[in-house]
Design an enzyme around this catalytic site. Structure first.
Site, short mmCIF file in Angstrom:
data_model
loop_
_atom_site.label_atom_id
_atom_site.label_comp_id
_atom_site.label_asym_id
_atom_site.label_seq_id
_atom_site.Cartn_x
_atom_site.Cartn_y
_atom_site.Cartn_z
N SER A 82 8.04 20.66 137.19
CA SER A 82 6.86 21.51 137.07
C SER A 82 5.79 21.07 138.06
O SER A 82 6.01 20.16 138.85
CB SER A 82 6.34 21.49 135.64
OG SER A 82 5.43 22.52 135.41
N ASN A 83 4.66 21.75 138.03
CA ASN A 83 3.52 21.44 138.88
C ASN A 83 2.32 21.09 138.02
O ASN A 83 2.23 21.55 136.89
CB ASN A 83 3.12 22.69 139.69
CG ASN A 83 4.03 22.95 140.85
OD1 ASN A 83 4.90 22.15 141.17
ND2 ASN A 83 3.83 24.08 141.46
N ARG A 84 1.39 20.37 138.57
CA ARG A 84 0.14 20.12 137.84
C ARG A 84 -0.71 21.37 137.89
O ARG A 84 -1.07 21.84 138.96
CB ARG A 84 -0.63 18.98 138.51
CG ARG A 84 -0.07 17.63 138.20
CD ARG A 84 -0.88 16.54 138.86
NE ARG A 84 -2.22 16.40 138.30
CZ ARG A 84 -3.11 15.52 138.73
NH1 ARG A 84 -2.82 14.74 139.74
NH2 ARG A 84 -4.30 15.45 138.17
#
Ligand code: CTP
Ligand code: CA
Length: 224
Positions: free
Chosen positions: A33-35
């Site tokens: 995932s991404n922040r």
């Protein structure tokens, strides 16, 4: 009085906003995932609603409640986000892609939890569809298309390149190295880049930043 007048200036707009990260599952217990907290996208949605727009919000997994008066669609992966966006894109006046879409996904999903191995683990990743670029390639004349980008350096040059390559009207640049801006904080400092030039806004709440972004969109849509 001014705020009452301003309250309805997006009355005729049908807008679509994406927010949050996407999650790309590897196995039943793990994902890439991404922040992204989703706060900027939710602020844009709430602000648009307050100013009279008809708002659809498509969000990846975030810890934020549905804002009242807004159609909220929750998705997990980039592929699900792409489908939700493309299904609704045609009759929109404005689309803002503030989601942090994962650029890559695992080539294969493992049905069973991947076990620890002595030798480590090599992951095979494949590219996800670029939702914003697809929207830019198939745009109808009345659409205003807005992207976001978070860069750690050369952010104005990179912003100009993405504005051109994705065929956008506006790109909102975040400088991700500042501690008071970007991820999971209440404030933000962004640079708005359009065909005319660029403007760096002061350090503001995400709510106030959202108002500036909508002001810019209104100005772009009024240009002949
Ligand atoms: N975006 C998208 N679909 C993707 C990747 C990005 O719609 N698969 C959108 C984002 O929502 C954002 C914009 O494209 O509005 C720019 O994202 P960014 O990550 O800055 O640019 P990329 O084109 O992915 O390039 P890179 O990550 O290599 O800088
Ligand atoms: Ca990216």
């Amino acid at each position: 009085l001014l705020s009452l007048f301003q309250a309805a200036d997006l009355r005729d707009y049908k807008v679509l906003i994406t927010a949050g990260p996407t999650r790309e599952p590897l196995d039943p217990v793990r994902f890439l995932s991404n922040r992204s907290s989703g706060k900027m996208g939710f602020a844009l949605a709430r602000t648009a609603r307050r100013r009279g727009a008809d708002v659809t919000l498509i969000t990846g997994p975030v810890h934020l409640a549905d804002p009242p008066g807004i159609e909220v669609i929750r998705v997990t992966t980039a592929v699900e986000m792409a489908r939700a966006v493309f299904d609704r894109a045609t009759d929109m006046d404005v689309i803002i892609k503030s989601a942090a879409v994962a650029d890559f996904k695992p080539q294969a999903y493992e049905e069973h939890k991947i076990k620890k191995k002595e030798t480590g683990l090599r992951l095979e990743l494949v590219k996800n569809v670029d939702i914003l670029q697809k929207l830019g390639q198939n745009r109808h004349p009345h659409l205003t298309l807005v992207g976001f980008a978070a860069e750690s350096h050369r952010h104005v040059e990179e912003g100009r390149r993405k504005l051109r390559e994705k065929n956008l009207d506006l790109i909102v640049m975040n400088d991700i190295l500042g501690s008071t801006t970007g991820f999971d904080v209440e404030t933000n400092q962004v640079t708005l880049i359009d065909q005319q030039g660029s403007t760096t806004l002061p350090l503001l709440s995400k709510e106030k930043t959202a108002d500036h972004i909508w002001d810019k969109i209104v100005a772009i849509r009024r240009q002949p």
